[in-house]
Design an enzyme around this catalytic site. Sequence first.
Site, PDB file in Angstrom:
ATOM      1  N   SER A   8       0.841  -1.213   0.000  1.00  0.00           N
ATOM      2  CA  SER A   8       0.000   0.000   0.000  1.00  0.00           C
ATOM      3  C   SER A   8       0.865   1.248   0.000  1.00  0.00           C
ATOM      4  O   SER A   8       1.728   1.409   0.860  1.00  0.00           O
ATOM      5  CB  SER A   8      -0.880   0.019   1.260  1.00  0.00           C
ATOM      6  OG  SER A   8      -1.746  -1.078   1.240  1.00  0.00           O
TER       7      SER A   8
ATOM      8  N   HIS B 102      -3.538   0.897  -4.616  1.00  0.00           N
ATOM      9  CA  HIS B 102      -2.987  -0.249  -5.355  1.00  0.00           C
ATOM     10  C   HIS B 102      -3.397  -0.073  -6.811  1.00  0.00           C
ATOM     11  O   HIS B 102      -4.555  -0.321  -7.177  1.00  0.00           O
ATOM     12  CB  HIS B 102      -3.551  -1.559  -4.784  1.00  0.00           C
ATOM     13  CG  HIS B 102      -2.968  -1.910  -3.441  1.00  0.00           C
ATOM     14  ND1 HIS B 102      -1.909  -2.774  -3.291  1.00  0.00           N
ATOM     15  CD2 HIS B 102      -3.271  -1.475  -2.201  1.00  0.00           C
ATOM     16  CE1 HIS B 102      -1.594  -2.874  -2.006  1.00  0.00           C
ATOM     17  NE2 HIS B 102      -2.411  -2.099  -1.323  1.00  0.00           N
TER      18      HIS B 102
ATOM     19  N   HIS C 207      -5.398  -8.988  -2.170  1.00  0.00           N
ATOM     20  CA  HIS C 207      -5.518  -9.373  -0.764  1.00  0.00           C
ATOM     21  C   HIS C 207      -6.690 -10.324  -0.593  1.00  0.00           C
ATOM     22  O   HIS C 207      -7.700 -10.199  -1.291  1.00  0.00           O
ATOM     23  CB  HIS C 207      -5.786  -8.147   0.125  1.00  0.00           C
ATOM     24  CG  HIS C 207      -4.823  -7.023  -0.065  1.00  0.00           C
ATOM     25  ND1 HIS C 207      -4.915  -6.125  -1.117  1.00  0.00           N
ATOM     26  CD2 HIS C 207      -3.748  -6.631   0.651  1.00  0.00           C
ATOM     27  CE1 HIS C 207      -3.947  -5.230  -1.005  1.00  0.00           C
ATOM     28  NE2 HIS C 207      -3.211  -5.512   0.041  1.00  0.00           N
TER      29      HIS C 207
ATOM     30  N   TYR D 137      -8.739 -10.169   1.759  1.00  0.00           N
ATOM     31  CA  TYR D 137      -9.931  -9.426   2.228  1.00  0.00           C
ATOM     32  C   TYR D 137     -10.730  -8.821   1.075  1.00  0.00           C
ATOM     33  O   TYR D 137     -11.856  -8.374   1.253  1.00  0.00           O
ATOM     34  CB  TYR D 137      -9.555  -8.347   3.254  1.00  0.00           C
ATOM     35  CG  TYR D 137      -8.676  -7.230   2.735  1.00  0.00           C
ATOM     36  CD1 TYR D 137      -7.372  -7.088   3.182  1.00  0.00           C
ATOM     37  CD2 TYR D 137      -9.155  -6.302   1.800  1.00  0.00           C
ATOM     38  CE1 TYR D 137      -6.552  -6.068   2.698  1.00  0.00           C
ATOM     39  CE2 TYR D 137      -8.354  -5.291   1.323  1.00  0.00           C
ATOM     40  CZ  TYR D 137      -7.049  -5.177   1.772  1.00  0.00           C
ATOM     41  OH  TYR D 137      -6.237  -4.169   1.298  1.00  0.00           O
ATOM     42  N   GLU D 138     -10.114  -8.777  -0.126  1.00  0.00           N
ATOM     43  CA  GLU D 138     -10.898  -8.266  -1.272  1.00  0.00           C
ATOM     44  C   GLU D 138     -11.901  -9.314  -1.759  1.00  0.00           C
ATOM     45  O   GLU D 138     -12.738  -9.033  -2.613  1.00  0.00           O
ATOM     46  CB  GLU D 138      -9.947  -7.908  -2.427  1.00  0.00           C
ATOM     47  CG  GLU D 138      -8.995  -6.748  -2.130  1.00  0.00           C
ATOM     48  CD  GLU D 138      -7.994  -6.533  -3.257  1.00  0.00           C
ATOM     49  OE1 GLU D 138      -8.388  -6.016  -4.317  1.00  0.00           O
ATOM     50  OE2 GLU D 138      -6.823  -6.915  -3.079  1.00  0.00           O
TER      51      GLU D 138
ATOM     52  N   ALA E  72       2.712  -2.423   3.861  1.00  0.00           N
ATOM     53  CA  ALA E  72       2.530  -1.464   4.957  1.00  0.00           C
ATOM     54  C   ALA E  72       2.034  -2.283   6.132  1.00  0.00           C
ATOM     55  O   ALA E  72       1.248  -3.217   5.956  1.00  0.00           O
ATOM     56  CB  ALA E  72       1.491  -0.415   4.569  1.00  0.00           C
TER      57      ALA E  72
ATOM     58  N   MET F 141      -2.113  -7.490   6.373  1.00  0.00           N
ATOM     59  CA  MET F 141      -3.178  -8.326   5.811  1.00  0.00           C
ATOM     60  C   MET F 141      -2.747  -8.965   4.493  1.00  0.00           C
ATOM     61  O   MET F 141      -3.576  -9.230   3.620  1.00  0.00           O
ATOM     62  CB  MET F 141      -4.431  -7.460   5.573  1.00  0.00           C
ATOM     63  CG  MET F 141      -4.928  -6.747   6.804  1.00  0.00           C
ATOM     64  SD  MET F 141      -6.302  -5.640   6.403  1.00  0.00           S
ATOM     65  CE  MET F 141      -6.503  -4.740   7.966  1.00  0.00           C
ATOM     66  N   SER F 142      -1.449  -9.180   4.339  1.00  0.00           N
ATOM     67  CA  SER F 142      -0.970  -9.706   3.044  1.00  0.00           C
ATOM     68  C   SER F 142       0.319 -10.493   3.248  1.00  0.00           C
ATOM     69  O   SER F 142       0.647 -10.913   4.332  1.00  0.00           O
ATOM     70  CB  SER F 142      -0.697  -8.513   2.105  1.00  0.00           C
ATOM     71  OG  SER F 142       0.445  -7.800   2.587  1.00  0.00           O
TER      72      SER F 142
ATOM     73  N   ASN G 255       1.925   2.895  11.195  1.00  0.00           N
ATOM     74  CA  ASN G 255       1.243   3.349  12.403  1.00  0.00           C
ATOM     75  C   ASN G 255       1.496   2.337  13.516  1.00  0.00           C
ATOM     76  O   ASN G 255       2.004   1.241  13.240  1.00  0.00           O
ATOM     77  CB  ASN G 255      -0.254   3.453  12.149  1.00  0.00           C
ATOM     78  CG  ASN G 255      -0.769   2.165  11.588  1.00  0.00           C
ATOM     79  OD1 ASN G 255      -0.621   1.885  10.395  1.00  0.00           O
ATOM     80  ND2 ASN G 255      -1.302   1.321  12.460  1.00  0.00           N
TER      81      ASN G 255
ATOM     82  N   HIS H 139      -7.065   3.755   6.807  1.00  0.00           N
ATOM     83  CA  HIS H 139      -6.323   3.443   5.572  1.00  0.00           C
ATOM     84  C   HIS H 139      -5.676   4.696   4.977  1.00  0.00           C
ATOM     85  O   HIS H 139      -4.565   4.624   4.449  1.00  0.00           O
ATOM     86  CB  HIS H 139      -7.261   2.796   4.550  1.00  0.00           C
ATOM     87  CG  HIS H 139      -6.557   2.303   3.317  1.00  0.00           C
ATOM     88  ND1 HIS H 139      -5.499   1.416   3.358  1.00  0.00           N
ATOM     89  CD2 HIS H 139      -6.768   2.581   2.004  1.00  0.00           C
ATOM     90  CE1 HIS H 139      -5.085   1.164   2.116  1.00  0.00           C
ATOM     91  NE2 HIS H 139      -5.843   1.856   1.283  1.00  0.00           N
TER      92      HIS H 139
HETATM   93  N1  LIG Z   1      -2.887  -1.791  13.148  1.00  0.00           N
HETATM   94  C1  LIG Z   1      -2.652  -2.025  11.841  1.00  0.00           C
HETATM   95  N2  LIG Z   1      -1.994  -1.081  11.145  1.00  0.00           N
HETATM   96  C2  LIG Z   1      -1.755  -1.328   9.833  1.00  0.00           C
HETATM   97  N3  LIG Z   1      -1.129  -0.563   8.908  1.00  0.00           N
HETATM   98  C3  LIG Z   1      -1.121  -1.228   7.759  1.00  0.00           C
HETATM   99  N4  LIG Z   1      -1.719  -2.403   7.907  1.00  0.00           N
HETATM  100  C4  LIG Z   1      -1.801  -3.414   6.882  1.00  0.00           C
HETATM  101  C5  LIG Z   1      -3.187  -3.452   6.308  1.00  0.00           C
HETATM  102  N5  LIG Z   1      -3.282  -2.522   5.188  1.00  0.00           N
HETATM  103  C6  LIG Z   1      -4.647  -2.452   4.691  1.00  0.00           C
HETATM  104  C7  LIG Z   1      -5.365  -1.271   5.339  1.00  0.00           C
HETATM  105  O1  LIG Z   1      -4.553  -0.121   5.277  1.00  0.00           O
HETATM  106  C8  LIG Z   1      -4.624  -2.256   3.172  1.00  0.00           C
HETATM  107  O2  LIG Z   1      -4.119  -3.409   2.572  1.00  0.00           O
HETATM  108  C9  LIG Z   1      -2.152  -2.510   9.209  1.00  0.00           C
HETATM  109  C10 LIG Z   1      -2.846  -3.470   9.955  1.00  0.00           C
HETATM  110  O3  LIG Z   1      -3.251  -4.534   9.468  1.00  0.00           O
HETATM  111  N6  LIG Z   1      -3.059  -3.179  11.286  1.00  0.00           N
END
Ligand SMILES: Nc1nc2ncn(CCNC(CO)CO)c2c(=O)[nH]1
Length: 289
Positions: free
Chosen positions: A33, A64, A86, A88-89, A116, A219-220, A243, A257
Amino acid sequence: SKEQISHDEYQKTADWLMSQTKHRPQVAIICGSGLGMLADTIKCQDSFAYSDIPGFPQSTVQGHAGRLVFGELKGKSCVCMQGRFHMYEGHSLLKTTFPVRVFKLMGVETLIVTNAAGALADGLQPGDIMIIKDHINFPGLAGLNPLCGPNDEKFGPRFPAMSGCYDKGLRCMAMEITKQMGVASLVQEGVYAMVGGPNFETIAEAKLLHRLGVDAVGMSTAPEVVVATHCGLRVFGLSLITNKAVKSYDVSDRVNHEGVLDVGRLHSQTVQQLVTELISRMEINNNEN
Ligand SMILES: Nc1nc2ncn(CCNC(CO)CO)c2c(=O)[nH]1
């Protein structure tokens, strides 16, 4: 019945791509991301929208793009996924990992995955880079695994080992590069956990993951690495920490997001520099395929 993808389907997509570009990539990069601009630095590009590639799924997530970019990075032939798929999609894991086997059939030997992720380790801050030492694939532990179903021996064994699936040599090389880039203070190795998403984890789930020794959550990545390891690709992975996961009931912070994408764009330069330098230094077997 369980969806299956035949060897021919992978081969058909690989053949179509090889008929459309002269590039024969040795390295494949999956951009996470907000990290898609890595593809923009590729020289002599041939790029294809996922929607034009037979058999390719479609990217549906903001941040993406949905383009497959072939070209040269530091003299090495590469292919870059600007936008990944992903679970989740709603894609099956076969679909989310489809490109990995296509890359293998095109002669790719090394897969670089970026993502990310949210920090669980106290020492990780937004903007830091975590070089993935190992992963915990929670969906996979529960049977949501791209290798489920009949095994295709042409790709790999029925029961592939996963220990050491994040290449130690590339991890050491990457740590060395971050020192020379002067960003070593932002970089550390750690364990990445994949959760299914699309919701971000609860506070109790973040505390559980932290207790289990997870350093960053996303998530990937895990499914792609499982399939890559199964078919013998060398793997390097990194997480851009966007974060901190919320681990306390005393705070009202919430992850979103947009924030993830903002940090991605802000720090993509460092990720890009690290990945590019790693590619320029990694030795490539020039075996003719
Ligand atoms: N707490 C937390 N912070 C995160 N920052 C990025 N992602 C990865 C997931 N990214 C998703 C949503 O941004 C898009 O693929 C996460 C996550 O799963 N949990």
